[in-house]
Design a protein around this motif. Sequence first.
Motif, short mmCIF file in Angstrom:
data_model
loop_
_atom_site.label_atom_id
_atom_site.label_comp_id
_atom_site.label_asym_id
_atom_site.label_seq_id
_atom_site.Cartn_x
_atom_site.Cartn_y
_atom_site.Cartn_z
N THR A 26 0.82 -1.21 0.00
CA THR A 26 0.00 0.00 0.00
C THR A 26 0.86 1.26 0.00
OG1 THR A 26 -0.11 -0.10 2.41
CG2 THR A 26 -1.90 -1.13 1.17
N ASP A 27 2.04 1.19 -0.65
CA ASP A 27 2.92 2.34 -0.71
C ASP A 27 2.27 3.46 -1.51
OD1 ASP A 27 5.70 0.13 -1.19
OD2 ASP A 27 4.86 0.96 0.64
N ARG A 28 2.04 4.57 -0.85
CA ARG A 28 1.54 5.77 -1.53
C ARG A 28 2.28 6.96 -0.96
NH1 ARG A 28 -4.90 5.11 -0.73
NH2 ARG A 28 -4.95 2.86 -0.82
N GLU A 29 2.21 8.07 -1.61
CA GLU A 29 2.82 9.28 -1.07
C GLU A 29 1.86 10.45 -1.22
OE1 GLU A 29 5.40 10.49 -5.03
OE2 GLU A 29 6.38 9.62 -3.29
N ARG A 36 -1.06 10.02 -4.21
CA ARG A 36 -0.62 9.72 -5.56
C ARG A 36 0.06 8.38 -5.57
NH1 ARG A 36 4.03 10.49 -8.71
NH2 ARG A 36 5.13 11.44 -6.97
N LEU A 37 -0.26 7.59 -6.56
CA LEU A 37 0.33 6.27 -6.65
C LEU A 37 1.82 6.38 -6.89
CD1 LEU A 37 -0.10 3.19 -6.91
CD2 LEU A 37 -0.38 3.57 -9.37
N ALA A 38 2.61 5.69 -6.08
CA ALA A 38 4.06 5.68 -6.25
C ALA A 38 4.43 4.48 -7.11
CB ALA A 38 4.76 5.60 -4.90
N VAL A 39 4.48 4.69 -8.42
CA VAL A 39 4.67 3.55 -9.31
C VAL A 39 6.12 3.16 -9.46
CG1 VAL A 39 2.60 4.07 -10.62
CG2 VAL A 39 4.78 5.04 -11.36
N THR A 306 1.68 2.65 -18.37
CA THR A 306 0.37 3.30 -18.43
C THR A 306 0.01 3.91 -17.09
OG1 THR A 306 -0.38 1.72 -20.12
CG2 THR A 306 -2.07 2.96 -18.95
N ALA A 307 0.23 3.15 -16.00
CA ALA A 307 -0.08 3.66 -14.67
C ALA A 307 0.78 4.88 -14.34
CB ALA A 307 0.15 2.57 -13.63
N ARG A 308 2.03 4.86 -14.77
CA ARG A 308 2.92 5.99 -14.49
C ARG A 308 2.45 7.24 -15.21
NH1 ARG A 308 7.20 3.95 -16.32
NH2 ARG A 308 7.94 3.01 -14.39
N ARG A 309 2.03 7.08 -16.47
CA ARG A 309 1.57 8.25 -17.22
C ARG A 309 0.28 8.81 -16.63
NH1 ARG A 309 3.73 8.56 -22.86
NH2 ARG A 309 5.43 7.06 -22.96
N VAL A 310 -0.63 7.95 -16.21
CA VAL A 310 -1.86 8.41 -15.56
C VAL A 310 -1.52 9.16 -14.28
CG1 VAL A 310 -3.93 7.64 -14.34
CG2 VAL A 310 -3.37 6.66 -16.57
N ALA A 311 -0.57 8.63 -13.50
CA ALA A 311 -0.18 9.29 -12.25
C ALA A 311 0.38 10.69 -12.51
CB ALA A 311 0.84 8.44 -11.51
N GLU A 312 1.18 10.84 -13.57
CA GLU A 312 1.74 12.14 -13.88
C GLU A 312 0.68 13.12 -14.37
OE1 GLU A 312 4.91 13.40 -13.35
OE2 GLU A 312 4.87 11.60 -12.10
N LEU A 313 -0.22 12.65 -15.22
CA LEU A 313 -1.31 13.52 -15.68
C LEU A 313 -2.19 13.95 -14.52
CD1 LEU A 313 -2.38 11.63 -18.95
CD2 LEU A 313 -1.03 13.74 -18.80
N HIS A 314 -2.37 13.07 -13.55
CA HIS A 314 -3.14 13.42 -12.35
C HIS A 314 -2.38 14.43 -11.50
CE1 HIS A 314 -5.22 12.98 -8.52
NE2 HIS A 314 -4.06 12.66 -7.97
N ARG A 315 -1.11 14.17 -11.25
CA ARG A 315 -0.33 15.05 -10.38
C ARG A 315 -0.21 16.46 -10.96
NH1 ARG A 315 4.87 16.71 -10.11
NH2 ARG A 315 5.51 15.37 -11.84
N LEU A 348 -12.05 15.40 -19.24
CA LEU A 348 -10.90 14.53 -19.47
C LEU A 348 -10.04 14.44 -18.22
CD1 LEU A 348 -8.96 12.84 -21.16
CD2 LEU A 348 -7.99 14.98 -22.06
N GLN A 349 -9.77 15.57 -17.58
CA GLN A 349 -8.95 15.55 -16.37
C GLN A 349 -9.66 14.79 -15.24
OE1 GLN A 349 -5.69 16.81 -16.02
NE2 GLN A 349 -5.86 15.49 -14.21
N ALA A 350 -10.96 14.98 -15.13
CA ALA A 350 -11.71 14.28 -14.09
C ALA A 350 -11.66 12.77 -14.29
CB ALA A 350 -13.17 14.76 -14.08
N ARG A 351 -11.67 12.34 -15.54
CA ARG A 351 -11.62 10.91 -15.81
C ARG A 351 -10.21 10.36 -15.57
NH1 ARG A 351 -16.56 9.64 -17.92
NH2 ARG A 351 -16.06 7.68 -18.97
N VAL A 352 -9.20 11.14 -15.86
CA VAL A 352 -7.84 10.75 -15.49
C VAL A 352 -7.74 10.58 -13.98
CG1 VAL A 352 -5.45 11.59 -15.34
CG2 VAL A 352 -6.68 11.72 -17.51
N ASP A 353 -8.29 11.53 -13.24
CA ASP A 353 -8.25 11.45 -11.77
C ASP A 353 -8.99 10.22 -11.27
OD1 ASP A 353 -6.90 13.86 -11.93
OD2 ASP A 353 -8.64 15.08 -11.40
#
Length: 365
Positions: A26-29, A36-39, A306-315, A348-353
Amino acid sequence: PAARGESGGGGQKTFRTLLAVPAAATDREERDGEERLAVTDSQPPADTASPVERGIFWSRELEEQVPPGFAAEEAAAWLSAARAARVASLERGGCGRSSNRLARLSDGSRACVRYGINPEQIQGEALSYHLAGVLGMQERLPPMALALVEARGQQWEPVREELRGSHWAEGAVVSLTRWVDNLTAVVAPAPWGAEASAGRRLQPLSAGELVGLPPSQLVELVQWSDLILFDYLTANFDRLVSNLFSLQWDPRVMRRATSNLLRAPDGGLVFMDNEAGLVHGYRLLAMWDPYNEPLLRSVCVFREGTARRVAELHRRRSAAAELRRRYRAREPLWARLGFLSERQAELLQARVDFVHRHIAHCRAQ
């Protein structure tokens, strides 16, 4: 479909499993008050026999077996040639609706020319293609460029007579999508094919049920995980969602080919005909999200990239900005169709989040 070769559903395999929901750390930061997911955090080495690493990511060994699809260099070369080529002939059939045409280009290649019922369909096709690039999965979509219909222009001059019979409006923007030969139909893997057709709720399966599956099935599931995430972000209802919707009057629909999804001879999935994405799909969220959201929730194993890119677009809250930047840089005719409205950019941003939170939830399991 907008660009397909020979097709046929005969002999297609229905896969017995979809995606796993294994135990995970459950590592998160915390950043900016949000989790935010720490991928990229440090984790112990994965068991080489497992198709899943660190609880929610497909293994590197498995990802290396995924067919490469349309390589970036190959796609760029085709797009450059297609934009410069003249249209030698236009033929009916093979490219979807009756208003579309199969074009033979002067360089010897072929392309499906899509003429939208309204401009937002071509806009959705183009923006979906470039969003796939932002997400790192553009190799799954055939190369696509925009073109301006000008009967007296150099590109269209050889087919001036054919244009008169097409009823295309002068000055309309159409899409040119590379024709791909020898594509075959794809049947949805379970639990969609089995669970959904039996009227039960979609249920992700356990990690243990992935272990021991043939590599060919696992390789296809890697690609399905990207497809479901992509279709949720674009709100594309014209693929698996349309099949799920049709269950109410056709209980066998999940055993048939999935709309707008085909398989190349090497096993790579080809995400076809994305015109319902982003623009048209966003207008119809109330109707289709009751199907799109359960599909997303049924996926709890992802490609790490894919998860990393989603995390960056979210952050960075930069989904629309990065899409705009890529679209403007790579599509010379982008201004003819314009970009997302402010409201669509917010969606689009809301769906990324939402996808980011879902990935974090999977990790917390």
